[in-house]
Design a protein around this motif. Structure first.
Motif, PDB file in Angstrom:
ATOM      1  N   ALA A 275       0.838  -1.206   0.000  1.00 33.54           N
ATOM      2  CA  ALA A 275       0.000   0.000   0.000  1.00 33.54           C
ATOM      3  C   ALA A 275       0.867   1.248   0.000  1.00 33.54           C
ATOM      4  N   GLU A 276       1.833   1.297  -0.880  1.00 33.53           N
ATOM      5  CA  GLU A 276       2.746   2.427  -0.963  1.00 33.53           C
ATOM      6  C   GLU A 276       2.776   2.918  -2.402  1.00 33.53           C
ATOM      7  N   ALA A 277       2.574   4.212  -2.569  1.00 30.17           N
ATOM      8  CA  ALA A 277       2.612   4.787  -3.906  1.00 30.17           C
ATOM      9  C   ALA A 277       3.055   6.238  -3.809  1.00 30.17           C
ATOM     10  N   SER A 278       3.581   6.750  -4.890  1.00 30.57           N
ATOM     11  CA  SER A 278       3.971   8.147  -4.983  1.00 30.57           C
ATOM     12  C   SER A 278       3.319   8.721  -6.236  1.00 30.57           C
ATOM     13  N   ILE A 279       2.948   9.991  -6.192  1.00 24.86           N
ATOM     14  CA  ILE A 279       2.254  10.602  -7.322  1.00 24.86           C
ATOM     15  C   ILE A 279       2.885  11.945  -7.674  1.00 24.86           C
ATOM     16  N   ALA A 280       2.939  12.233  -8.965  1.00 24.49           N
ATOM     17  CA  ALA A 280       3.365  13.539  -9.471  1.00 24.49           C
ATOM     18  C   ALA A 280       2.474  13.856 -10.670  1.00 24.49           C
ATOM     19  N   CYS A 281       1.676  14.898 -10.555  1.00 28.81           N
ATOM     20  CA  CYS A 281       0.807  15.293 -11.663  1.00 28.81           C
ATOM     21  C   CYS A 281       1.389  16.552 -12.292  1.00 28.81           C
ATOM     22  N   ARG A 282       1.334  16.615 -13.606  1.00 27.34           N
ATOM     23  CA  ARG A 282       1.942  17.724 -14.331  1.00 27.34           C
ATOM     24  C   ARG A 282       1.037  18.199 -15.468  1.00 27.34           C
TER      25      ARG A 282
ATOM     26  N   LYS B  47      -8.497  -4.706  -2.078  1.00 25.48           N
ATOM     27  CA  LYS B  47      -7.567  -3.618  -1.817  1.00 25.48           C
ATOM     28  C   LYS B  47      -7.432  -2.803  -3.099  1.00 25.48           C
ATOM     29  N   LYS B  48      -7.543  -1.483  -2.985  1.00 28.23           N
ATOM     30  CA  LYS B  48      -7.486  -0.633  -4.172  1.00 28.23           C
ATOM     31  C   LYS B  48      -6.532   0.537  -3.983  1.00 28.23           C
ATOM     32  N   LEU B  49      -5.887   0.920  -5.075  1.00 25.25           N
ATOM     33  CA  LEU B  49      -5.128   2.157  -5.160  1.00 25.25           C
ATOM     34  C   LEU B  49      -6.102   3.190  -5.712  1.00 25.25           C
ATOM     35  N   ARG B  50      -6.179   4.337  -5.077  1.00 19.78           N
ATOM     36  CA  ARG B  50      -7.127   5.363  -5.510  1.00 19.78           C
ATOM     37  C   ARG B  50      -6.406   6.688  -5.745  1.00 19.78           C
ATOM     38  N   ILE B  51      -6.904   7.435  -6.726  1.00 16.08           N
ATOM     39  CA  ILE B  51      -6.444   8.802  -6.968  1.00 16.08           C
ATOM     40  C   ILE B  51      -7.678   9.693  -6.917  1.00 16.08           C
ATOM     41  N   VAL B  52      -7.605  10.712  -6.067  1.00 15.36           N
ATOM     42  CA  VAL B  52      -8.713  11.644  -5.893  1.00 15.36           C
ATOM     43  C   VAL B  52      -8.242  13.032  -6.302  1.00 15.36           C
ATOM     44  N   ARG B  53      -9.073  13.738  -7.087  1.00 16.24           N
ATOM     45  CA  ARG B  53      -8.789  15.128  -7.463  1.00 16.24           C
ATOM     46  C   ARG B  53      -9.613  16.045  -6.564  1.00 16.24           C
ATOM     47  N   MET B  54      -8.968  17.079  -6.026  1.00 12.12           N
ATOM     48  CA  MET B  54      -9.638  18.109  -5.236  1.00 12.12           C
ATOM     49  C   MET B  54      -9.352  19.453  -5.882  1.00 12.12           C
ATOM     50  N   VAL B  55     -10.320  20.340  -5.838  1.00 13.71           N
ATOM     51  CA  VAL B  55     -10.131  21.674  -6.401  1.00 13.71           C
ATOM     52  C   VAL B  55      -9.832  22.648  -5.263  1.00 13.71           C
ATOM     53  N   ASP B  56      -8.673  23.307  -5.356  1.00 16.57           N
ATOM     54  CA  ASP B  56      -8.307  24.366  -4.409  1.00 16.57           C
ATOM     55  C   ASP B  56      -8.631  25.683  -5.107  1.00 16.57           C
ATOM     56  N   GLN B  57      -9.857  26.153  -4.887  1.00 20.11           N
ATOM     57  CA  GLN B  57     -10.344  27.332  -5.604  1.00 20.11           C
ATOM     58  C   GLN B  57      -9.563  28.585  -5.225  1.00 20.11           C
ATOM     59  N   LYS B  58      -9.208  28.722  -3.972  1.00 15.47           N
ATOM     60  CA  LYS B  58      -8.505  29.922  -3.493  1.00 15.47           C
ATOM     61  C   LYS B  58      -7.177  30.111  -4.231  1.00 15.47           C
ATOM     62  N   ARG B  59      -6.475  29.005  -4.498  1.00 15.15           N
ATOM     63  CA  ARG B  59      -5.165  29.066  -5.153  1.00 15.15           C
ATOM     64  C   ARG B  59      -5.221  28.704  -6.635  1.00 15.15           C
ATOM     65  N   ASN B  60      -6.432  28.440  -7.131  1.00 14.14           N
ATOM     66  CA  ASN B  60      -6.654  28.065  -8.524  1.00 14.14           C
ATOM     67  C   ASN B  60      -5.739  26.898  -8.918  1.00 14.14           C
ATOM     68  N   ALA B  61      -5.871  25.819  -8.141  1.00 11.32           N
ATOM     69  CA  ALA B  61      -5.019  24.650  -8.359  1.00 11.32           C
ATOM     70  C   ALA B  61      -5.851  23.373  -8.261  1.00 11.32           C
ATOM     71  N   LEU B  62      -5.333  22.344  -8.915  1.00  6.94           N
ATOM     72  CA  LEU B  62      -5.904  21.000  -8.818  1.00  6.94           C
ATOM     73  C   LEU B  62      -4.970  20.178  -7.949  1.00  6.94           C
ATOM     74  N   VAL B  63      -5.514  19.567  -6.905  1.00  2.00           N
ATOM     75  CA  VAL B  63      -4.731  18.781  -5.968  1.00  2.00           C
ATOM     76  C   VAL B  63      -5.099  17.315  -6.173  1.00  2.00           C
ATOM     77  N   TYR B  64      -4.089  16.470  -6.301  1.00  2.00           N
ATOM     78  CA  TYR B  64      -4.308  15.035  -6.508  1.00  2.00           C
ATOM     79  C   TYR B  64      -3.707  14.269  -5.336  1.00  2.00           C
TER      80      TYR B  64
ATOM     81  N   SER C  33      -4.259   4.026  -0.626  1.00  2.00           N
ATOM     82  CA  SER C  33      -4.880   2.727  -0.860  1.00  2.00           C
ATOM     83  C   SER C  33      -5.854   2.446   0.264  1.00  2.00           C
ATOM     84  N   ASP C  34      -6.849   1.658  -0.042  1.00  4.72           N
ATOM     85  CA  ASP C  34      -7.793   1.251   0.981  1.00  4.72           C
ATOM     86  C   ASP C  34      -8.081  -0.225   0.825  1.00  4.72           C
ATOM     87  N   LYS C  35      -8.663  -0.755   1.848  1.00  3.12           N
ATOM     88  CA  LYS C  35      -9.007  -2.160   1.897  1.00  3.12           C
ATOM     89  C   LYS C  35     -10.386  -2.233   2.531  1.00  3.12           C
ATOM     90  N   LEU C  36     -11.148  -3.257   2.200  1.00  5.40           N
ATOM     91  CA  LEU C  36     -12.506  -3.387   2.705  1.00  5.40           C
ATOM     92  C   LEU C  36     -12.554  -3.221   4.222  1.00  5.40           C
TER      93      LEU C  36
END
Length: 156
Positions: A75-82, A109-126, A130-133
Motif C-alpha cells: 500500500a505504498e505509492a507516490s504521485i506527481a501530476c503535471r 484492496k485498491k489504489l485510488r487517486i482523488v482530485r480536489m479543487v483548491d479554488q482559493k489558489r486556482n489549483a488541482l490537488v491530486y 490505498s484502501d481495503k474493505l
C-alpha cells in the motif's frame, strides 16, 4: 428493466475513470520462479481535465503468486501530476472526485487517486492512497497542478 439501467449507469460511471498506461518499471528483487518484484510507473490522463497527466509509482509483487495475480501489492505509492498541454475543462468539476482506482489484490484492496479543487489558489490537488474493505493504509502522497489565473476552474 430497472436493474439493466442500474448496471448500465454503474458501468458508465466506471468508464469515466482514467486508464493506466505503463511508462516503465525497475526490478527491485530477483525471484527464481515467476516475475521479479518491481516498482512500476504508470501514467493517468485526468479524464475531466485536458492537459493534466498523473504519474504514479508503486510496488508490484512478483514471484509465483504475483505472476498469477494472487499477491497483494504493498500500500505504498507516490504521485506527481503535471501540465502536459494546454489546460481546459470540457465540463464542470466536483469539488472532490475519484478519478482513478485500481485493484491491488483479490481481497478488495485498491489504489485510488482523488482530485480536489483548491479554488482559493486556482489549483488541482491530486491525492493517492490505498484502501481495503476492512483496514486501509494511511500511507499517501499528494501533488498539485497550478492553473493559470486567467482560467477559471468550473465547479458543479
Amino acid at each position: 428493466m430497472k436493474a439493466q439501467w442500474i448496471v448500465m449507469a454503474a458501468l458508465a460511471g466506471h468508464t469515466m475513470l482514467a486508464q493506466a498506461e505503463t511508462v516503465g518499471s525497475v526490478d527491485t528483487a530477483f525471484k527464481l520462479i515467476g516475475p521479479d518484484h518491481k516498482v512500476v510507473v504508470e501514467a493517468y490522463d485526468d479524464p475531466k481535465v485536458n492537459g493534466v497527466t498523473c504519474y504514479v509509482s508503486r510496488a508490484k509483487t512478483g514471484g509465483i503468486s504475483g505472476g498469477l495475480g494472487f499477491a497483494e501489492d504493498k500500500a505504498e505509492a507516490s504521485i506527481a501530476c503535471r501540465q502536459v498541454g494546454p489546460i481546459s475543462f470540457p465540463g464542470p468539476l466536483k469539488q472532490q472526485e475519484e478519478v482513478f482506482n485500481q485493484s491491488l489484490s483479490i481481497l478488495f484492496k485498491k489504489l485510488r487517486i482523488v482530485r480536489m479543487v483548491d479554488q482559493k489558489r486556482n489549483a488541482l490537488v491530486y491525492l493517492t492512497y490505498s484502501d481495503k474493505l476492512i483496514d486501509g493504509s494511511p500511507k499517501n502522497s499528494v501533488t498539485a497542478v497550478p492553473v493559470e489565473r486567467s482560467i477559471t476552474i468550473p465547479l458543479k
